[in-house]
Scaffold this motif. Structure first.
Motif, mmCIF file in Angstrom:
data_model
loop_
_atom_site.group_PDB
_atom_site.id
_atom_site.type_symbol
_atom_site.label_atom_id
_atom_site.label_comp_id
_atom_site.label_asym_id
_atom_site.label_seq_id
_atom_site.Cartn_x
_atom_site.Cartn_y
_atom_site.Cartn_z
ATOM 1 N N PHE A 87 0.830 -1.207 0.000
ATOM 2 C CA PHE A 87 0.000 0.000 0.000
ATOM 3 C C PHE A 87 0.864 1.256 0.000
ATOM 4 O O PHE A 87 0.561 2.219 -0.703
ATOM 5 C CB PHE A 87 -0.921 0.007 1.224
ATOM 6 C CG PHE A 87 -1.796 1.222 1.295
ATOM 7 C CD1 PHE A 87 -2.847 1.396 0.413
ATOM 8 C CD2 PHE A 87 -1.551 2.213 2.239
ATOM 9 C CE1 PHE A 87 -3.650 2.525 0.465
ATOM 10 C CE2 PHE A 87 -2.357 3.347 2.302
ATOM 11 C CZ PHE A 87 -3.406 3.504 1.413
ATOM 12 N N ASP A 88 1.956 1.262 0.763
ATOM 13 C CA ASP A 88 2.850 2.424 0.768
ATOM 14 C C ASP A 88 3.507 2.610 -0.600
ATOM 15 O O ASP A 88 3.708 3.750 -1.056
ATOM 16 C CB ASP A 88 3.914 2.266 1.854
ATOM 17 C CG ASP A 88 3.367 2.553 3.244
ATOM 18 O OD1 ASP A 88 2.360 3.272 3.343
ATOM 19 O OD2 ASP A 88 3.948 2.049 4.221
ATOM 20 N N VAL A 89 3.861 1.498 -1.245
ATOM 21 C CA VAL A 89 4.448 1.590 -2.586
ATOM 22 C C VAL A 89 3.459 2.224 -3.555
ATOM 23 O O VAL A 89 3.798 3.135 -4.324
ATOM 24 C CB VAL A 89 4.869 0.188 -3.082
ATOM 25 C CG1 VAL A 89 5.234 0.225 -4.566
ATOM 26 C CG2 VAL A 89 6.043 -0.331 -2.270
ATOM 27 N N MET A 90 2.205 1.763 -3.493
ATOM 28 C CA MET A 90 1.186 2.299 -4.401
ATOM 29 C C MET A 90 0.880 3.758 -4.089
ATOM 30 O O MET A 90 0.774 4.590 -5.000
ATOM 31 C CB MET A 90 -0.089 1.455 -4.308
ATOM 32 C CG MET A 90 -1.210 1.927 -5.193
ATOM 33 S SD MET A 90 -2.697 0.900 -5.089
ATOM 34 C CE MET A 90 -2.132 -0.554 -5.956
ATOM 35 N N LYS A 91 0.749 4.084 -2.807
ATOM 36 C CA LYS A 91 0.426 5.456 -2.428
ATOM 37 C C LYS A 91 1.527 6.419 -2.846
ATOM 38 O O LYS A 91 1.236 7.496 -3.398
ATOM 39 C CB LYS A 91 0.197 5.526 -0.913
ATOM 40 C CG LYS A 91 -0.205 6.914 -0.416
ATOM 41 C CD LYS A 91 -0.554 6.876 1.063
ATOM 42 C CE LYS A 91 0.664 6.577 1.915
ATOM 43 N NZ LYS A 91 0.367 6.681 3.364
ATOM 44 N N ASP A 92 2.774 6.047 -2.604
ATOM 45 C CA ASP A 92 3.886 6.920 -2.991
ATOM 46 C C ASP A 92 3.991 7.049 -4.508
ATOM 47 O O ASP A 92 4.305 8.128 -5.036
ATOM 48 C CB ASP A 92 5.204 6.379 -2.428
ATOM 49 C CG ASP A 92 5.267 6.483 -0.906
ATOM 50 O OD1 ASP A 92 4.447 7.224 -0.331
ATOM 51 O OD2 ASP A 92 6.124 5.802 -0.301
ATOM 52 N N ALA A 93 3.720 5.949 -5.223
ATOM 53 C CA ALA A 93 3.809 5.994 -6.682
ATOM 54 C C ALA A 93 2.725 6.893 -7.274
ATOM 55 O O ALA A 93 2.935 7.517 -8.320
ATOM 56 C CB ALA A 93 3.690 4.582 -7.257
ATOM 57 N N ILE A 94 1.571 7.000 -6.611
ATOM 58 C CA ILE A 94 0.483 7.837 -7.119
ATOM 59 C C ILE A 94 0.678 9.299 -6.729
ATOM 60 O O ILE A 94 0.602 10.198 -7.567
ATOM 61 C CB ILE A 94 -0.876 7.324 -6.601
ATOM 62 C CG1 ILE A 94 -1.170 5.924 -7.143
ATOM 63 C CG2 ILE A 94 -2.006 8.282 -7.002
ATOM 64 C CD1 ILE A 94 -2.412 5.289 -6.553
ATOM 65 N N LEU A 95 0.953 9.534 -5.425
ATOM 66 C CA LEU A 95 0.955 10.901 -4.919
ATOM 67 C C LEU A 95 2.316 11.588 -4.984
ATOM 68 O O LEU A 95 2.386 12.795 -5.210
ATOM 69 C CB LEU A 95 0.451 10.906 -3.466
ATOM 70 C CG LEU A 95 -0.979 10.362 -3.249
ATOM 71 C CD1 LEU A 95 -1.342 10.426 -1.775
ATOM 72 C CD2 LEU A 95 -1.985 11.137 -4.082
ATOM 73 N N SER A 96 3.392 10.847 -4.769
ATOM 74 C CA SER A 96 4.718 11.471 -4.696
ATOM 75 C C SER A 96 5.501 11.347 -6.001
ATOM 76 O O SER A 96 5.999 12.330 -6.542
ATOM 77 C CB SER A 96 5.524 10.853 -3.546
ATOM 78 O OG SER A 96 4.835 11.006 -2.316
ATOM 79 N N GLU A 97 5.617 10.121 -6.501
ATOM 80 C CA GLU A 97 6.459 9.888 -7.672
ATOM 81 C C GLU A 97 5.729 10.160 -8.989
ATOM 82 O O GLU A 97 6.353 10.523 -9.978
ATOM 83 C CB GLU A 97 6.967 8.437 -7.644
ATOM 84 C CG GLU A 97 7.737 8.088 -6.371
ATOM 85 C CD GLU A 97 7.925 6.595 -6.206
ATOM 86 O OE1 GLU A 97 7.560 5.846 -7.151
ATOM 87 O OE2 GLU A 97 8.416 6.167 -5.151
ATOM 88 N N GLY A 98 4.428 9.921 -9.002
ATOM 89 C CA GLY A 98 3.667 10.105 -10.233
ATOM 90 C C GLY A 98 3.883 9.015 -11.257
ATOM 91 O O GLY A 98 3.530 9.184 -12.433
ATOM 92 N N SER A 99 4.428 7.864 -10.838
ATOM 93 C CA SER A 99 4.664 6.767 -11.783
ATOM 94 C C SER A 99 3.402 5.970 -12.062
ATOM 95 O O SER A 99 3.347 5.228 -13.043
ATOM 96 C CB SER A 99 5.767 5.844 -11.255
ATOM 97 O OG SER A 99 5.436 5.338 -9.973
ATOM 98 N N ILE A 100 2.391 6.072 -11.200
ATOM 99 C CA ILE A 100 1.091 5.447 -11.441
ATOM 100 C C ILE A 100 0.084 6.557 -11.704
ATOM 101 O O ILE A 100 -0.154 7.407 -10.842
ATOM 102 C CB ILE A 100 0.638 4.584 -10.249
ATOM 103 C CG1 ILE A 100 1.600 3.416 -10.028
ATOM 104 C CG2 ILE A 100 -0.773 4.054 -10.481
ATOM 105 C CD1 ILE A 100 1.221 2.525 -8.851
ATOM 106 N N THR A 101 -0.477 6.554 -12.878
ATOM 107 C CA THR A 101 -1.431 7.600 -13.259
ATOM 108 C C THR A 101 -2.807 7.052 -13.599
ATOM 109 O O THR A 101 -3.779 7.798 -13.600
ATOM 110 C CB THR A 101 -0.904 8.384 -14.470
ATOM 111 O OG1 THR A 101 -0.679 7.469 -15.560
ATOM 112 C CG2 THR A 101 0.409 9.084 -14.139
ATOM 113 N N GLU A 102 -2.896 5.755 -13.896
ATOM 114 C CA GLU A 102 -4.173 5.165 -14.308
ATOM 115 C C GLU A 102 -4.936 4.674 -13.070
ATOM 116 O O GLU A 102 -4.898 3.499 -12.716
ATOM 117 C CB GLU A 102 -3.941 4.010 -15.286
ATOM 118 C CG GLU A 102 -3.203 4.411 -16.549
ATOM 119 C CD GLU A 102 -4.056 5.282 -17.460
ATOM 120 O OE1 GLU A 102 -5.294 5.289 -17.300
ATOM 121 O OE2 GLU A 102 -3.484 5.954 -18.338
ATOM 122 N N VAL A 103 -5.626 5.600 -12.405
ATOM 123 C CA VAL A 103 -6.404 5.302 -11.205
ATOM 124 C C VAL A 103 -7.870 5.606 -11.509
ATOM 125 O O VAL A 103 -8.192 6.667 -12.049
ATOM 126 C CB VAL A 103 -5.932 6.135 -10.000
ATOM 127 C CG1 VAL A 103 -6.658 5.709 -8.725
ATOM 128 C CG2 VAL A 103 -4.419 5.998 -9.811
#
Length: 274
Positions: A87-103
């Motif tokens: 969950f921390d990996v996903m949260k950081d990738a969405i909010l901090s890193e921006g590597s996950i955009t398809e939400v």
């Protein structure tokens, strides 16, 4: 000749020692700069033609985080220097890193969520007011954390590839499941299109209970299906879940889930048999 061999051996030993200089920050036997986990690349899916798919079926499964086999997806609750929970990996990738955009807001992937909308889902402000005059009595912030994750829902397709002669599973979407912090209902926070999350999952490692030297990335865990999941729904004409036609009977729901899983597993054997 012996002297030359001795000098060469000393030179090689010196080069080896120089290459293996460690510091307390490395926290191990191999320098962190030599580890390649952070630069791991996603292994692309094999090319698949529609004509090669003899059979396919879509399933929705739930991975309960408190099951022992699924603990690598749940722990650590507090992030460690070398690993984080899924969950921390996903949260950081969405909010901090921006590597996950398809939400998206559901498993149909029709309405995408912005970063601001995801942030409001994970961080909420609860205001307590006086019933008489509406005066604000207290303001409480509610944040969804790793220890709030009860399960992970995945949406995937099982298919038989006649070109390679094997039954395969490909995950399409993944969603964290929590008990709502306000009303106590079991809900999906949001859905992430899985191919978009693979790079973030491939560059973060989880705990490997069998070998500490060979840590598994989260992408490897999902590709190898190194977890236990319960089937909640399969494609059907009524578009209903198992709990809808096996209501108020958890044992029957579990047996139905196992029946669906066994039927899928027998597919590969049947194709090879006939």
């Amino acid at each position: 000749m012996k002297n030359l061999v001795s000098l060469a051996a000393l030179f090689l030993v010196g080069m080896t020692l120089k290459a293996q200089v460690l510091s307390p920050q490395d926290d191990g036997l191999i320098p962190k700069s030599k580890m390649h986990t952070g630069q791991a690349r996603v292994i692309p899916y094999a090319h698949l033609r529609q004509d090669d798919m003899l059979w396919s079926r879509r399933n929705w499964e739930r991975i309960h985080t408190l099951e022992k086999l699924n603990h690598p997806l749940y722990y650590p609750i507090q992030a460690l220097p070398d690993r984080k929970s899924l969950f921390d990996v996903m949260k950081d990738a969405i909010l901090s890193e921006g590597s996950i955009t398809e939400v998206y807001d559901d498993d149909l992937f029709l309405r995408p969520l912005t970063m601001n909308e995801v942030s409001k889902i994970l961080f909420r402000i609860d205001t307590i007011r006086d019933n008489d005059d509406g005066t604000i009595l207290a303001i409480d912030s509610i944040e969804v954390k790793s220890n709030n994750i009860l399960a992970w829902d995945i949406k995937s397709d099982w298919y038989f590839d006649k070109q390679r002669g094997e039954l395969k599973n490909r995950i399409i979407g993944i969603s964290p499941v929590i008990k709502d912090l306000t009303d106590g209902d079991i809900i999906n926070l949001f859905w992430v299109w899985f191919p978009d999350a693979r790079q973030a999952f491939a560059t973060n490692v989880a705990y490997n209970p069998n070998n500490n030297t060979r840590r598994l990335t989260y992408d490897q865990i999902f590709q190898m299906r190194y977890f236990n999941a319960i089937v909640m729904k399969e494609d059907n004409v009524y578009d209903r879940e198992i709990k809808d036609y096996k209501a108020n009977n958890p044992m029957e729901q579990l047996l139905e889930s196992k029946r669906i899983r066994e039927e899928i597993r027998n597919r590969e054997h049947d194709y090879w048999q006939f």
